[in-house]
Motif scaffolding. Structure first.
Motif, PDB file in Angstrom:
ATOM      1  N   GLN A  66      40.028 -10.332  76.032  1.00  0.00           N
ATOM      2  CA  GLN A  66      41.194 -10.602  76.208  1.00  0.00           C
ATOM      3  C   GLN A  66      41.492 -11.101  77.589  1.00  0.00           C
ATOM      4  O   GLN A  66      40.770 -10.865  78.461  1.00  0.00           O
ATOM      5  CB  GLN A  66      42.102  -9.724  75.768  1.00  0.00           C
ATOM      6  CG  GLN A  66      42.695  -9.483  74.389  1.00  0.00           C
ATOM      7  CD  GLN A  66      43.935  -8.356  74.230  1.00  0.00           C
ATOM      8  OE1 GLN A  66      43.381  -7.168  74.534  1.00  0.00           O
ATOM      9  NE2 GLN A  66      44.989  -8.614  74.181  1.00  0.00           N
ATOM     10  N   ASP A  81      49.192 -12.315  76.341  1.00  0.00           N
ATOM     11  CA  ASP A  81      48.314 -11.778  75.441  1.00  0.00           C
ATOM     12  C   ASP A  81      48.141 -10.423  75.842  1.00  0.00           C
ATOM     13  O   ASP A  81      48.795  -9.211  75.312  1.00  0.00           O
ATOM     14  CB  ASP A  81      47.002 -12.588  75.525  1.00  0.00           C
ATOM     15  CG  ASP A  81      46.036 -12.057  74.229  1.00  0.00           C
ATOM     16  OD1 ASP A  81      46.610 -11.132  73.538  1.00  0.00           O
ATOM     17  OD2 ASP A  81      44.811 -12.435  74.542  1.00  0.00           O
ATOM     18  N   ALA A  82      47.221 -10.035  76.866  1.00  0.00           N
ATOM     19  CA  ALA A  82      47.001  -8.692  77.281  1.00  0.00           C
ATOM     20  C   ALA A  82      48.328  -8.272  78.027  1.00  0.00           C
ATOM     21  O   ALA A  82      48.440  -7.018  78.342  1.00  0.00           O
ATOM     22  CB  ALA A  82      45.795  -8.321  77.980  1.00  0.00           C
ATOM     23  N   GLY A 217      48.054  -7.609  70.886  1.00  0.00           N
ATOM     24  CA  GLY A 217      48.329  -8.611  72.002  1.00  0.00           C
ATOM     25  C   GLY A 217      48.925  -9.750  71.100  1.00  0.00           C
ATOM     26  O   GLY A 217      49.893  -9.526  70.523  1.00  0.00           O
TER      27      GLY A 217
END
Length: 519
Positions: A66, A81-82, A217
């Motif tokens: 990620q 995302d993360a 995520g």
């Protein structure tokens, strides 16, 4: 942030079959766990994000690691995302802060923290692998983990493009307990938190990927099991495709096959899209190189026939390119066409006479063996560059990893390499390719170009950087540390029962295996 508009035109050449009942378009429970086999010629240099800066490695990284940010299909703005959120602090574009999700766990069961993020970025810079991505973080000064979920990047100069770099494979977050701080990881293990886990890996043969059940995520879910199969050349990939050993073939089938793809074939789905991938002939500008004198490099520029290269070697599956930045990216020009509009042996001869060099000028030309049409391309370029007896070209092919190390060490005089955009912004064609200490290691250094690159990074409104990139491309055409050759069209071919191929790759640098589905 950026407002660049990249032309990503996707044409689906095979239409869905009319008259099929809706129930037949849904995957059965058996299909849900059936592995999709994907074939490619892109090699993996390293499984460690600190040790690779190439398309094949980053394609795998997109799926098993990620990043704080990522790109939506066809998107030009990174999305979390993360991270829960990321923003510049203040107005100076020198402090960038991200707040992490608090529900991400590594395969070991340990929760990801801001310290893992700090560790991941710092080790890329500390290790500074010869073929690694450290150069991408040239503006990154220090990283601090301010709390378990807050990480701050302190930049050495204003850099509006830093969020884009965070979203690349260079920004992959690793488990700090599994990766050494100052050396690359040696085994074939991967400890990431992407939508897939790497269950087995055989170098240059295959990578088995299973959906990661604990993924949290940007994605709402993970995809089907994937078997990535690696082939040493385009002909082998084509044989595997013809023999139905793979369900999806991408990057790259032979030009002769791509040029004959039949949109009416009921057994295949074909996706053709514009791409920001380019290929350049890089020239060693160091004092010990026979190409050190700029007049010698300009002479070479007068001899390259891109149209013939595109037609003869690639059968029209690539477009001739006349500048550093490809068509569809902010700032694109035709600088090399403006300066070298036609092939001219006489103009090349005049420059070599001015340089006072002995004819023919001997130099070595390297290419990556079994990398698409590299061998045929090298043969055609040798023929063009030796026209009129001005140059004598010693062509040599090298295995991919060896090839990367050779250009990084300046052991060749010229070499042809494809460049896949790290992110949809002209900056990805600037600093990594022509700045002092660039990834392509040509030895080229121009203070004006370096200043223009830094200046261009100060504009959050990316179109405002266009003039800087115009000037960069003009300087490159004058100094010739590289000669642009062509811009690729992207092709993905799949069997008629696999969908999602149109989302697999789109110029954002993300390889979306999770979008492949059984139909």
């Amino acid at each position: 942030m950026r407002s660049v508009r990249m032309r990503i035109l996707v044409t689906l050449l095979v239409l869905a079959v009319v008259g099929i009942g809706g129930w037949q378009l849904l995957p059965s429970q058996t299909d849900k766990n059936k592995t999709i086999r994907v074939g490619t010629t892109d090699a993996v240099t390293s499984l460690d994000p600190a040790g690779a800066y190439d398309a094949g490695s980053w394609a795998l990284f997109s799926n098993v690691f990620q990043t704080l940010l990522t790109f939506e299909p066809g998107g030009v703005e990174p999305v979390p995302d993360a991270a829960k959120s990321c923003d510049f602090v203040g107005s100076g574009l020198k402090t960038y802060q991200c707040r992490l999700r608090d529900d991400i766990t590594f395969p070991s069961g340990r929760k990801m923290t801001a310290d893992d993020v700090r560790y991941s970025f710092e080790r890329v810079k500390k290790i500074d692998a010869p073929v690694g991505p450290a150069s991408l973080f040239s503006t990154l000064g220090t990283v601090t983990a301010d709390s378990a979920t807050t990480v701050t990047f302190h930049l050495s100069s204003p850099d509006a493009t830093f969020p884009l770099k965070v979203a690349t494979g260079a920004g992959a977050i690793v488990d700090k307990d599994k990766y050494p701080a100052t050396a690359l990881r040696k085994d074939d293990g991967v400890d990431g938190t992407g939508p897939y886990t790497l269950t087995s890996y055989t170098k240059d043969e295959k990578a088995d990927l299973d959906p990661y059940g604990n993924y949290k995520g940007y994605l709402s879910g993970t995809g089907r099991p994937i078997e990535l199969r690696y082939y040493t050349d385009s002909d082998q990939l084509n044989s595997a495709w013809q023999d139905k050993q793979v369900d999806v073939a991408t990057r790259t089938l032979p030009p002769s096959v791509l040029s004959r793809l039949n949109p009416s074939d009921p057994d295949n789905r074909v996706t053709e899209s514009d791409s920001a991938e380019t290929r350049n002939l890089y020239l060693n500008t160091r004092a010990a190189s026979p190409l050190h004198d700029v007049r010698v490099r300009r002479a070479l520029a007068w001899l390259v026939n891109r149209e013939k290269l595109a037609a003869k070697v690639y059968e029209g599956t690539v477009d001739p390119l006349y500048s550093l930045i490809p068509t569809g990216i902010t700032g694109h020009t035709t600088a090399f066409f403006d300066d070298y509009p036609t092939q001219s042996t006489q103009k090349a001869r005049d420059l070599l006479t001015q340089a006072g060099v002995t004819l023919p000028v001997h130099f070595t030309f390297g290419y990556g063996k079994n990398r698409g049409a590299g061998e045929k391309e090298a043969a055609e370029l040798k023929k063009q560059l030796e026209a009129g007896g001005l140059f004598k070209v010693d062509v040599r092919g090298y295995e991919w990893t060896d090839f990367q190390k050779r250009w990084a060490a300046g052991k060749m005089d010229a070499w042809a390499v494809g460049w896949v955009a790290d992110y949809p912004d002209p900056d990805t064609f600037g600093s990594p390719l022509v700045a002092t200490g660039s990834t392509m290691a040509t030895g080229y250094s121009n203070k004006v170009v370096d200043h223009l690159i830094l200046d261009s990074q100060q504009y959050a409104d990316r179109p405002r950087a266009a003039n800087d990139f115009h000037d960069i491309q003009a300087a490159v055409a004058t100094d010739v540390p590289l000669i642009p050759l062509w811009q690729r069209k992207e092709y993905v071919v799949s069997t008629e029962d696999v969908g999602g191929g149109q989302y697999l790759t789109d110029g954002t640098g993300v390889f979306r295996l999770w979008r492949l589905q059984w139909i």
